[in-house]
Design a protein around this motif. Structure first.
Motif, mmCIF file in Angstrom:
data_model
loop_
_atom_site.group_PDB
_atom_site.id
_atom_site.type_symbol
_atom_site.label_atom_id
_atom_site.label_comp_id
_atom_site.label_asym_id
_atom_site.label_seq_id
_atom_site.Cartn_x
_atom_site.Cartn_y
_atom_site.Cartn_z
ATOM 1 N N THR A 55 53.799 76.276 45.963
ATOM 2 C CA THR A 55 54.841 77.168 46.451
ATOM 3 C C THR A 55 55.195 78.147 45.342
ATOM 4 O O THR A 55 55.508 77.732 44.223
ATOM 5 C CB THR A 55 56.083 76.364 46.886
ATOM 6 O OG1 THR A 55 55.686 75.416 47.878
ATOM 7 C CG2 THR A 55 57.151 77.274 47.462
ATOM 8 N N HIS A 69 53.537 91.731 50.513
ATOM 9 C CA HIS A 69 52.211 91.477 51.082
ATOM 10 C C HIS A 69 51.113 91.481 50.032
ATOM 11 O O HIS A 69 50.006 91.003 50.278
ATOM 12 C CB HIS A 69 51.898 92.501 52.180
ATOM 13 C CG HIS A 69 52.823 92.384 53.335
ATOM 14 N ND1 HIS A 69 53.804 93.306 53.593
ATOM 15 C CD2 HIS A 69 52.961 91.423 54.263
ATOM 16 C CE1 HIS A 69 54.490 92.926 54.655
ATOM 17 N NE2 HIS A 69 53.999 91.780 55.078
ATOM 18 N N PRO A 72 49.769 87.437 47.326
ATOM 19 C CA PRO A 72 48.642 86.491 47.254
ATOM 20 C C PRO A 72 47.486 86.979 46.375
ATOM 21 O O PRO A 72 46.921 86.213 45.600
ATOM 22 C CB PRO A 72 48.213 86.320 48.707
ATOM 23 C CG PRO A 72 49.457 86.592 49.492
ATOM 24 C CD PRO A 72 50.151 87.694 48.721
ATOM 25 N N LYS A 76 45.287 84.998 42.719
ATOM 26 C CA LYS A 76 43.984 84.356 42.916
ATOM 27 C C LYS A 76 43.461 83.723 41.631
ATOM 28 O O LYS A 76 43.007 82.571 41.630
ATOM 29 C CB LYS A 76 42.980 85.361 43.480
ATOM 30 C CG LYS A 76 41.575 84.789 43.675
ATOM 31 C CD LYS A 76 41.570 83.600 44.608
ATOM 32 C CE LYS A 76 40.146 83.091 44.793
ATOM 33 N NZ LYS A 76 40.052 81.641 44.717
ATOM 34 N N ILE A 79 45.478 80.568 40.771
ATOM 35 C CA ILE A 79 45.111 79.440 41.636
ATOM 36 C C ILE A 79 43.798 78.828 41.157
ATOM 37 O O ILE A 79 43.658 77.601 41.097
ATOM 38 C CB ILE A 79 45.031 79.896 43.106
ATOM 39 C CG1 ILE A 79 46.424 80.300 43.605
ATOM 40 C CG2 ILE A 79 44.424 78.808 43.990
ATOM 41 C CD1 ILE A 79 46.418 81.090 44.904
ATOM 42 N N CYS A 95 48.787 77.379 49.933
ATOM 43 C CA CYS A 95 49.617 78.243 49.104
ATOM 44 C C CYS A 95 50.703 78.876 49.964
ATOM 45 O O CYS A 95 50.421 79.486 50.994
ATOM 46 C CB CYS A 95 48.770 79.319 48.443
ATOM 47 S SG CYS A 95 47.562 78.633 47.301
ATOM 48 N N PHE A 97 53.595 81.574 50.009
ATOM 49 C CA PHE A 97 54.098 82.767 49.331
ATOM 50 C C PHE A 97 55.409 83.212 49.966
ATOM 51 O O PHE A 97 55.590 83.093 51.184
ATOM 52 C CB PHE A 97 53.058 83.886 49.392
ATOM 53 C CG PHE A 97 51.864 83.611 48.535
ATOM 54 C CD1 PHE A 97 51.889 83.892 47.177
ATOM 55 C CD2 PHE A 97 50.721 83.042 49.067
ATOM 56 C CE1 PHE A 97 50.798 83.619 46.369
ATOM 57 C CE2 PHE A 97 49.625 82.763 48.266
ATOM 58 C CZ PHE A 97 49.657 83.061 46.915
#
Length: 118
Positions: A55, A69, A72, A76, A79, A95, A97
């Motif tokens: 989160t 928007h 994410p 990357k 992550i 994930c 967001f």
């Protein structure tokens, strides 16, 4: 007890989709972010969990307008770094967001909380 939240640096401009940076600048920003996330996840001793729920909370460095928007894409590499530290494939990560930004924080920050299956 293991920390469940890590604090990453605010994403470098090259990581934002709207930024017109060269391939080399983008690659360097991704490498830096991936390494930072990897080191923080290792330090936090996050368990190996191929189905982890991550989160995200974004606290910007200023009050400028930003588009949620794009969030994410900016994460990357982080992550991937977390998956590297856990020694798992991130394909199973969930994930989450935010739809709005958190409070302004000097220098900006991204907080990532880890949890199990929802």
């Amino acid at each position: 007890m293991k920390p469940t939240t890590i604090r990453l640096s605010w994403p470098r401009p090259a990581l934002w989709d709207n930024e017109k940076a060269s391939h080399m600048v983008k690659a360097a920003a991704k490498r830096t972010q991936r390494k930072e996330a990897w080191a923080l996840a290792l330090e936090a001793k996050w368990p190996r969990d191929p189905a982890a729920v991550l989160t995200f909370r974004f606290c910007p460095p200023d009050r400028r307008r930003r588009d949620t928007h794009n969030l994410p894409a900016t994460m990357k590499a982080a992550i991937d770094g977390i998956a590297d530290a856990m020694k798992v494939d991130d394909v199973g990560f969930r994930c989450v967001f935010p739809t709005e930004f958190g409070p302004v924080e000097k220098g900006g920050a991204v907080y990532i909380e880890i949890g199990g299956q929802p």
